[in-house]
Design an enzyme around this catalytic site. Structure first.
Site, PDB file in Angstrom:
ATOM      1  N   ASP A  99      17.860 122.437  -5.816  1.00 30.84           N
ATOM      2  CA  ASP A  99      18.617 123.065  -7.173  1.00 30.84           C
ATOM      3  C   ASP A  99      18.708 124.742  -7.010  1.00 30.84           C
ATOM      4  O   ASP A  99      17.768 125.433  -6.355  1.00 30.84           O
ATOM      5  CB  ASP A  99      17.669 122.687  -8.181  1.00 30.84           C
ATOM      6  N   GLU A 165      13.480 120.816  -7.982  1.00 30.30           N
ATOM      7  CA  GLU A 165      12.101 121.380  -7.677  1.00 30.30           C
ATOM      8  C   GLU A 165      11.756 122.299  -8.858  1.00 30.30           C
ATOM      9  O   GLU A 165      10.374 122.650  -9.092  1.00 30.30           O
ATOM     10  CB  GLU A 165      12.292 121.992  -6.326  1.00 30.30           C
TER      11      GLU A 165
HETATM   12 ZN   LIG Z   1      11.801 128.988  -7.576  1.00 27.31          ZN
HETATM   13 ZN   LIG Z   2      11.710 127.540  -4.524  1.00 28.01          ZN
END
Ligand SMILES: [Zn+2]
Ligand SMILES: [Zn+2]
Length: 431
Positions: A99, A165
């Site tokens: 991401d 994440e």
């Molecule tokens: Zn980050």
């Molecule tokens: Zn990262």
């Protein structure tokens, strides 16, 4: 005779090891231009957490072209591929996150991001401002090399391309925790997991490692203090939650400064928001505190949990108020914990791959990584790989998550080699 035999087998072991090393170096050289091309494409087309649709398709298409068995839609947009050598051996998982972030890119690069996305109902600029584009490109490179070496492998490799994440958008779940819940470490069951993060603060061609607690556990909290409302001119008629909150904030600071053994590991308790009241002449009924706890050690984490409850109740009682502690608040990340035995076992691989003086011991950081969710289930090792150009001094290097964030393409070759060599060496050392 016995001695001689030992000598022969040792020589053979050495020659096959250096042959593999040479192969990996050459293969990483050969694929470098592709890795850079993939990185630039991904960098130019970043997508926000849980929205990595085109990113997933790009990765999936490549993994299928390698002839791997590919599963998509894991934890919403995650892609998982399996390389089965057909030989007996362990299952090694390698993970990259996918991401980008709602950050406007301000770098003057031909491949800079100019795209937007939707976050919390608003249109926002999107940028790979944490370097996850490099993580995907490096893992695609390792997947290519390992696929080309398929017959030499022992066991299986699981390539995990993970969404979100950085955290799922408000009201959603995502990331490593959900991948684990959806069984990413099962069928075939993963024995070990490796992951790495590019670093804008570490020189290109260096790798750094930290055994034990490497990145912090995150535990957001909320405290709701309830008192008795009164006119601001008659405080004796109130139970004042504002004064109670003030005492509580100060008292929470003493958990770390007076109770945690800071020479072992760092810890943080930060209050990030205080809300209560609306006028100068009203003592409100309620005040709300929201904050975050960071710990690098399991015992310290348990201690902070216990101390938070004790302080919150103790201060509230002493003021005649009541208080509710919600901990963890909405999510919680475990400690990114590098299994010490595994770290020691793989250290020669880091030193051989990067060069002994370029594999450096790092200090723990109070930032967090959801790689920790995999490490809760299986031994894992998470490393930092250098992305800082050598001619940029560390203090001038832009931080992750900022519009100027930049990591050099040159840093990725070491990452590709590390992912590959960690896999090969672990397989070769497994019984
Ligand atoms: Zn980050
Ligand atoms: Zn990262």
């Amino acid at each position: 005779m016995r001695k001689q035999l030992f000598g022969v087998s040792l020589a053979l072991a050495f020659s096959s090891c250096s042959l593999a090393a040479t192969n990996v170096d050459t293969m990483a050289d050969n694929i470098e231009a592709d890795v850079i091309k993939w990185r630039h494409h991904l960098h130019q087309h970043p997508e926000l957490s849980n929205r990595e649709f085109e990113t997933a398709r790009y990765v999936e298409t490549y993994l299928r072209s390698l002839g791997l068995e590919v599963e998509t839609g894991v934890a919403k947009t995650g892609v998982v591929a399996i390389l089965d050598s057909g030989n007996p051996g362990p299952v090694v998982a390698l993970r990259a996150d996918m991401d980008g972030l709602p950050v406007p890119e301000e770098n003057d690069l031909p491949w800079r991001s100019q795209v937007t996305g939707e976050y919390d109902g608003k249109t926002v600029p999107v940028m790979h401002a944490c370097g996850h584009d490099t993580h995907m490109a490096m893992l695609m490179g390792a997947a290519k090399i390992l696929s080309d070496m398929k017959s030499e492998l022992k066991g299986k490799v699981k390539f995990i391309f993970q969404p979100a994440e950085e955290g799922a958008p408000p009201g959603e779940v995502g990331g490593a925790e959900i991948m684990v819940k959806e069984g990413v470490l099962k069928g075939p069951d993963v024995d070990v997991i490796f992951g790495l993060h590019i670093s804008a603060n570490l020189d290109v061609n260096k790798v750094s490692y930290k055994p034990g607690g490497a990145m912090a556990a995150v535990d957001p909290f909320k405290i709701v203090i309830k008192g008795k409302q009164a006119h601001g001119a008659y405080p004796w008629k109130s139970v004042d939650p504002v004064v109670t909150a003030a005492q509580m904030v100060m008292s929470l600071q003493t958990i770390v400064s007076r109770e945690i053994k800071l020479i072992d590991d760092a810890a943080v308790v930060s209050v990030g928001s205080i809300h209560g009241g609306n006028r100068s002449n009203i003592i409100p009924r309620e005040v709300e505190l929201v904050g975050t706890i960071r710990t690098l050690d399991k015992k310290a984490r348990e201690h902070v949990y216990e101390a938070m409850a004790r302080k919150v109740k103790g201060i509230a009682d002493s003021m005649g108020a009541s208080a509710e502690l919600i901990l963890p608040l909405d999510y919680s990340y475990p400690i990114t914990y590098n299994d010490p035995e595994l770290t020691a076992k793989m250290l020669p691989t880091l030193q051989r791959t990067a060069g002994e003086d370029k594999a450096v011991l790092a200090k723990a950081v109070t930032g967090a990584e959801d790689f920790s969710f995999y490490q809760e289930k299986v031994p894992g090792l998470f490393l930092w790989v250098g992305g800082k150009p050598l001619d940029v001094p560390e203090e001038a290097s832009p931080a992750h998550h900022t519009p100027e964030f930049y990591v050099d393409d040159e840093g990725m070759k070491l990452g590709v080699k590390l992912l590959t060599n960690l896999t090969l060496d672990y397989m070769n050392q497994a019984d």
